[in-house]
Write an enzyme that holds these catalytic residues in place. Sequence first.
Site, PDB file in Angstrom:
ATOM      1  N   THR A 295      -4.291  -5.062   0.761  1.00  0.00           N
ATOM      2  CA  THR A 295      -3.615  -3.789   1.011  1.00  0.00           C
ATOM      3  C   THR A 295      -4.458  -2.876   1.903  1.00  0.00           C
ATOM      4  OG1 THR A 295      -4.492  -2.719  -1.000  1.00  0.00           O
ATOM      5  CG2 THR A 295      -2.428  -3.948  -1.199  1.00  0.00           C
TER       6      THR A 295
ATOM      7  N   LYS B 219       0.857  -1.188   0.000  1.00  0.00           N
ATOM      8  CA  LYS B 219       0.000   0.000   0.000  1.00  0.00           C
ATOM      9  C   LYS B 219       0.890   1.232   0.000  1.00  0.00           C
ATOM     10  CE  LYS B 219      -4.509   1.010   0.344  1.00  0.00           C
ATOM     11  NZ  LYS B 219      -5.529   0.434  -0.560  1.00  0.00           N
TER      12      LYS B 219
ATOM     13  N   HIS C 216      20.853  24.677 -12.007  1.00  0.00           N
ATOM     14  CA  HIS C 216      21.664  25.671 -12.704  1.00  0.00           C
ATOM     15  C   HIS C 216      21.104  27.082 -12.560  1.00  0.00           C
ATOM     16  CE1 HIS C 216      23.789  22.328 -14.496  1.00  0.00           C
ATOM     17  NE2 HIS C 216      22.660  21.842 -14.979  1.00  0.00           N
TER      18      HIS C 216
ATOM     19  N   ARG D  77      30.721  30.661  -9.871  1.00  0.00           N
ATOM     20  CA  ARG D  77      29.337  30.365 -10.229  1.00  0.00           C
ATOM     21  C   ARG D  77      28.499  30.132  -8.979  1.00  0.00           C
ATOM     22  NH1 ARG D  77      28.744  23.982 -12.057  1.00  0.00           N
ATOM     23  NH2 ARG D  77      29.811  23.094 -10.229  1.00  0.00           N
TER      24      ARG D  77
ATOM     25  N   GLN E 114      30.531  16.909  -7.728  1.00  0.00           N
ATOM     26  CA  GLN E 114      30.983  15.589  -7.279  1.00  0.00           C
ATOM     27  C   GLN E 114      31.891  15.724  -6.061  1.00  0.00           C
ATOM     28  OE1 GLN E 114      30.744  16.630 -10.410  1.00  0.00           O
ATOM     29  NE2 GLN E 114      30.288  14.940 -11.819  1.00  0.00           N
TER      30      GLN E 114
END
Length: 287
Positions: free
Chosen positions: A58, A13, A242, A171, A214
Site C-alpha cells: 500500500t 490505501k 430537523h 415546516r 422523498q
Amino acid sequence: MTDSLLQHHQYGKRAIRLVHVTRDGDRHELTDLDVDVTLTGEFEETYLTGANAGVLPTDSQKNTVYAFARQHGVQRIEDFALLLARHFVRAHETVKRARIGISRHHWDRITPQHSFVRSEGELRTVTVTHDAGKTWVVGGLTGLRLLNSTGSEFKDFPRDEYTTLPEAGDRILATSVSAGWRYEGTRGDWDAWHGKIRAALVTAFTETYSRSLQQTLYAMGEKALAACPAIAEIRLALPNQHHIAVDLSPFGLDNPNSVFVATEQPYGLIEGALMREGAVGADAAWW
C-alpha cells in the site's frame, strides 16, 4: 479447524492527502485531494498462507499517487482517477480491478495570485472503477447543505401507538446532499457537467413544493438527468436535518413558526436512485 472459503477480498490505501500547486508565473492553481486506492485481484495466497509475492504494498500505491501528480498534474480529478485506475491494472498482473476514489476540497481565491481560503463542508467527488471489461466513472458531491424556510409540509402519514409526531403544514426543510452519478463514457467536459448537475439539484430543491423529502429527492434526480445527458443514473442520500419549533408558552410568548432548535441526531435518511429510461444498468461495483 472448520472448512471455509474466502468469499471476497480487496485491499488498498486510504486517505492519501495530496496538495498540488500549478505555478503559472505569479498565478497559482491549488488542488487539495483525499485519494483512496482499492485493488481487487489474485491475492488469495496472502490471506490463506501469508505469501506476499503478488501483493503490491500500500505504500507503493501511495507513492504512485504522488509520482503521477508530479508527472501528469491533477487539475481534473476524473482524468487523474482514470489514469491511476488504468495504471494499477495494466502494470501489475495480479491486479484485476482497481477503484480510485477522490474527494476534492474547495479553496476560494482571495488574491489574483497565490492566496486562498478554504470553504468547509461541500466536497466534489469521483470514483473510477476499472477492469479488463469496463470502466465506470462516477462523479458526485457530498456536504451540499440546502434549506427552505417554507414550502414544505409533512401530513397524512400513518399513526400507531408509538406516533407522537404532529402533522406539519409549514415546516423548514433542510438537508446535506450526498449524490453520485454514473457517466456513460470516460471522456468529457467534467467541470461543466458537474456544474450543470449541481445547479440542477439546487434548483429542484428550491423550486419543488415538498410534501415529503422523498418527493423532493425524486424531483432533484429527475432534473439532474434532464440537465446532463452524459449521465445514465444518479443516486441521492438526503438526511432530514430537523428544525423543531420551540415551545415558548412557558414564557408567555407565542412562536409563529420563527424560533427553532436544529437537531443533528437522530435523523431521517432518505435514499433513492434514478436511471435514465433505456440506459444500461451498471455492475454493482460502480457504487
